[in-house]
Design a protein around this motif. Structure first.
Motif, PDB file in Angstrom:
ATOM      1  N   SER A 496      41.929 -11.067 -16.928  1.00 27.06           N
ATOM      2  CA  SER A 496      41.728 -10.752 -18.341  1.00 27.06           C
ATOM      3  C   SER A 496      41.576 -12.024 -19.158  1.00 27.06           C
ATOM      4  O   SER A 496      41.984 -13.111 -18.735  1.00 27.06           O
ATOM      5  CB  SER A 496      42.908  -9.937 -18.860  1.00 27.06           C
ATOM      6  OG  SER A 496      44.101 -10.706 -18.775  1.00 27.06           O
ATOM      7  N   THR A 766      36.557  -8.695 -25.211  1.00 22.64           N
ATOM      8  CA  THR A 766      37.975  -8.505 -24.960  1.00 22.64           C
ATOM      9  C   THR A 766      38.744  -8.552 -26.274  1.00 22.64           C
ATOM     10  O   THR A 766      38.527  -9.454 -27.096  1.00 22.64           O
ATOM     11  CB  THR A 766      38.514  -9.588 -24.019  1.00 22.64           C
ATOM     12  OG1 THR A 766      37.746  -9.605 -22.826  1.00 22.64           O
ATOM     13  CG2 THR A 766      39.975  -9.321 -23.677  1.00 22.64           C
ATOM     14  N   GLU A 816      39.261  -4.459 -22.431  1.00 24.54           N
ATOM     15  CA  GLU A 816      37.904  -4.983 -22.286  1.00 24.54           C
ATOM     16  C   GLU A 816      36.882  -3.870 -22.463  1.00 24.54           C
ATOM     17  O   GLU A 816      37.098  -2.725 -22.025  1.00 24.54           O
ATOM     18  CB  GLU A 816      37.707  -5.607 -20.895  1.00 24.54           C
ATOM     19  CG  GLU A 816      38.509  -6.847 -20.647  1.00 24.54           C
ATOM     20  CD  GLU A 816      38.291  -7.409 -19.256  1.00 24.54           C
ATOM     21  OE1 GLU A 816      38.772  -8.533 -18.994  1.00 24.54           O
ATOM     22  OE2 GLU A 816      37.649  -6.721 -18.419  1.00 24.54           O
TER      23      GLU A 816
END
Length: 820
Positions: A496, A766, A816
């Protein structure tokens, strides 16, 4: 063929070994007027008279019976006619005892101008009574060839057996030397031994040699020969006597054993099917044949090893598919061959079919007739080769091992004029049997090695991507065939926040077990990395997993399973953040990474080494470094830096020198580095993972501090929407607004300040909300009448994926979205 020589100084046997052993007979040379001119040690042993006492005196003094001039004259006349004489005669021992001897008188011969006779006698013993018929006529009908030669090594007498051995009539031999008559019998060497006997007086016994004679000019024979001197009254040597036996069968048996032993050392030196087949062909030429071909079934050459024919599995295909695997000839370039290495062939000697390969016996064709109608009809190309190169004799031997048909080996002769004989089939069968075992071992090993390599390659990543954070290239080189595949692996794991996880590891051991264990560890690393674990915690969990795997393997052995105990592994795990350009790493007994700055400076960061995985009970520590943009960051296994020796520091220095080269293409640099550092196959796997770092610029990252007020939700939601539209992602504005609203609202309600919202535009969009709380969020499925509990569920439905990760100051909830 080299002769086998026995010692010149071997002692004379103490007594006769059998009826044909004349080594202890009394022998003397007597002139026509009855005077002894030669006396041997055997005569002294039997009658007790030493040579000085007898030589020059009359032989009549030895008789223990009245003289019979008429009988003596008759015997002399018979011997002058070349027939010899034998009979029982009583003689008197030196001590006065009367003894009965079997006396044999040779045909007359001339020695120094005088007519002489060779007389030998053997004392009659009761246990020899049944052997009189064998002993009768020893000199003329003995299977042992005998001859007497003068000081110039000219024949002065020989018996019928020696005449038959050489194929030269007696009349042509007498007065001539061996080298003039039989040069094919190592005449120079034998005459050298005869000269040595004349010079030293020491007998030579059991000298073996091989050669051709006029009696059988097309076949080589082997002989065992003994030489002993003849002495006169003054103990001077006046000539030499030798005895010969044909020992061809014994010689051939020994040569067969020697060839088979040499084949064991020359064939099967590698675990390669094709190379083993070629070794068989090379060994047999020219030792045994002038032309050799080895054809193997295609199934044997298959890397999977499927489809081999079992000899008890029923009928095989009518036309076997084989490939030429071995080829050798005494002629350069093997012009006799109608097919080359690797070509598909179909060769079975007519009229034989495929059953020859499965359960047939070797085929011997002593005389190969190219006009044979079957050969002309079925093998026209080979018939032309047979005629052109004069192939005249052939042996074909099916190759079988462990109940499996493998192929066919064919031996042929052309320049060697001697045809193959039935005894040669035994040698051919033994050579092929040994080679077949080696071929089958290589086939089985190739199948297992291919399976292990296939398994390992299937467990390694097929495509690597570092997103916009890293440019990635990798190179993997399996261990050589003798070492077996190892357990090296590497991976690039997207995380991430545009971060990337990098991992490289090395499982202890080789083979399928190591490859399978590598696959389990790689899967575990991916799972733990997806849980957003920092490097040191990830290695701790991986260490626990290795301990459990080792316990399972040990338990399997205790239960009687044939599994190898898993010993451990090394690993290095790093996480790179393109926003901060920080790289956090930890390692478990693995070599440190290599970093090449944009200016070409090379250094090796040294995070705490940590123990190898599988030891347990010790902690792992993480280290954080900053990487300049466009830095080269490399991970590798120890096989790369130990390829030229055990000096790891030297290997690391060489790796740094290679990676500092100005090569713009990362893939080319990765491949070139492995080729330069490890130019030859090594017994250990080699893995190299190279990355070039990139930074996520300020125009790709936006963040806001969020006050701990419910009213702040609307403001940050609007700011996030405007930023998404400014990035040209208006299609994601509505979903981003909902995600930001839910994440920020939950943080204000349940978390602790400070709270911060961050948007990142990378391969995906994101949204991250960071707070100071360590409480993990939990996805709930609200009931139809509930007023809340749908926030994270809504986030999960709107985003591509979502999750949480912990930091030193709290946690980060992220989501995301795929960019259209």
């Amino acid at each position: 063929m080299d002769s086998v020589r026995k010692g010149f100084d071997a002692p004379t046997p103490a007594g006769p070994g059998d009826f044909l052993d004349a080594s202890t007979d009394a022998a003397a040379v007597v002139s026509a007027d009855g005077i002894v001119v030669g006396w041997t040690r055997g005569a002294e042993a039997v009658l007790g008279y030493p040579a000085p006492e007898m030589v020059g005196s009359s032989a009549a003094r030895l008789l223990a019976m009245p003289g019979d001039p008429a009988r003596v004259a008759g015997v002399a006349e018979r011997c002058r006619a070349g027939m010899g004489w034998s009979g029982l005669i009583p003689v008197r021992h030196r001590d006065g005892d009367r003894i009965e001897v079997d006396l044999r008188v040779s045909a007359s011969f001339r020695l120094g101008g005088d007519e002489c006779f060779l007389i030998s006698a053997r004392e009659l013993r009761p246990q020899w009574a049944l052997g009189q018929s064998v002993l009768d006529g020893f000199l003329t009908r003995s299977p042992v060839g005998m001859a007497v030669m003068d000081l110039q090594l000219r024949y002065v007498w020989l018996n019928d057996t020696l005449e038959r051995f050489g194929g030269v009539p007696r009349e042509q031999r007498l007065g001539r030397r061996l080298r003039e008559l039989l040069p094919g019998l190592q005449a120079d060497t034998i005459e050298g031994l005869l000269h040595k006997v004349l010079e030293t007086g020491v007998p030579v016994t059991d000298y073996e040699y091989a050669g051709w004679s006029w009696a059988d000019p097309h076949r080589q024979h082997a002989y065992s020969t003994s030489f002993f001197p003849l002495v006169d009254a003054a103990n001077s040597i006046t000539g030499v006597c030798y005895m010969v036996q044909d020992v061809t069968e014994r010689w051939n048996a020994r040569q067969l054993l020697t060839l088979v032993n040499e084949a064991g050392a020359s064939i099967g030196r590698s675990l390669d099917v094709m190379r083993t087949a070629q070794e068989l062909a090379d060994f047999a030429v020219p030792r045994f044949a002038d032309f050799v071909i080895v054809d193997l079934l295609e199934a044997v050459l298959s890397t999977e090893g499927h489809g081999t024919w079992l000899t008890d599995a029923g009928p095989a295909p009518a036309r076997p598919v084989m490939r030429r695997a071995g080829l050798s000839s005494v002629r350069e370039g093997c012009p006799e061959a109608v097919a080359r290495i690797g070509d598909r062939v179909y060769f079975l000697p007519p009229p034989h079919g495929v059953d020859l390969l499965i359960n047939g016996e070797p085929i011997l064709i002593p005389v190969l007739d190219p006009d044979d109608l079957l050969w002309v009809a079925e093998q026209p190309a080979r018939v032309a080769s047979i005629r052109e190169f004069g192939l005249h004799s052939l042996i074909s031997v099916p190759m079988r091992a462990r109940n499996t048909a493998l192929g066919l080996t064919t031996f042929a002769r052309s320049l060697n004029p001697i045809s193959f004989q039935p005894d040669d089939v035994l040698l051919a069968r033994e050579l092929v049997a040994r080679a077949a075992l080696c071929v089958d071992n290589a086939r089985r090993y190739t199948r297992e090695h291919t399976a292990a390599v296939t398994l390992q390659r299937s467990l390694l990543p097929h495509a690597l991507t570092g997103g916009s954070a890293l440019e990635v290239a990798s190179s993997y080189l399996p261990a050589d065939a003798t070492g077996g595949v190892g357990g090296d692996w590497f991976d690039v794991i997207p995380l991430s926040g545009a971060r990337v996880g990098l991992v490289v590891g090395d499982v202890v051991g080789h083979g399928i077990t190591a490859a399978a264990t590598m696959g389990r560890l790689r899967t575990a690393v991916q799972t733990l990395a997806d849980m957003e674990m920092p490097p040191d915690e990830l290695l701790a969990h991986l260490d626990d997993l290795v301990l459990r795997l080792s316990a399972e393997e040990t338990g399997g052995e205790a239960a009687g399973k044939s599994t190898a105990t898993f010993l451990g592994a090394t690993c290095l795990y790093a996480v790179y953040d393109p926003v901060t350009r920080r790289c956090t790493m930890a390692r478990a007994g693995h070599p440190p990474p290599v970093v090449v700055d944009p200016d070409g400076h090379v250094h090796f960061p040294e995070p705490p080494a940590g123990p190898p995985l599988g030891l347990g009970g010790m902690a792992f520590e993480a280290t954080e470094i900053e990487l300049a943009e466009n830095s080269l960051f490399g991970l590798y296994t120890d096989g790369l830096i130990q390829g030229t020796g055990d000096d790891m520091e030297l290997g690391m220095s060489r790796l740094g020198d290679v990676l500092s080269q100005s090569e713009s293409d990362l893939g080319t640099l990765c491949t070139s580095a492995v080729q330069q550092l490890v130019p030859t196959p090594q017994p250990d796997d080699i893995a190299l993972l190279l990355t070039r770092t990139h930074a996520l610029g300020a125009d790709h990252v936006v963040s806001w501090d969020v006050p701990l007020l419910p009213a702040a939700v609307g403001e940050v939601r609007a700011q996030a929407t405007r930023q998404v539209e400014a990035w040209g992602l208006g299609e994601l504005a509505m979903t981003t607004e909902l995600i930001v609203s839910e994440l920020v609202t939950n943080a204000i309600r349940y978390a602790a300040p400070p709270i911060r919202l961050r948007l990142l535009r990378d391969a995906r969009l994101t949204c991250e909300v960071a707070d100071a709380s360590s409480t993990a969020p939990r996805l709930r499925h609200a009931r139809s009448m509930d007023e809340g509990g749908r926030g994270l569920f809504l986030v999960a439905q709107l985003s591509h994926r979502w999750g949480a990760r912990y930091t030193a100051g709290g946690k980060v909830i992220w989501a995301e979205q795929e960019i259209p």
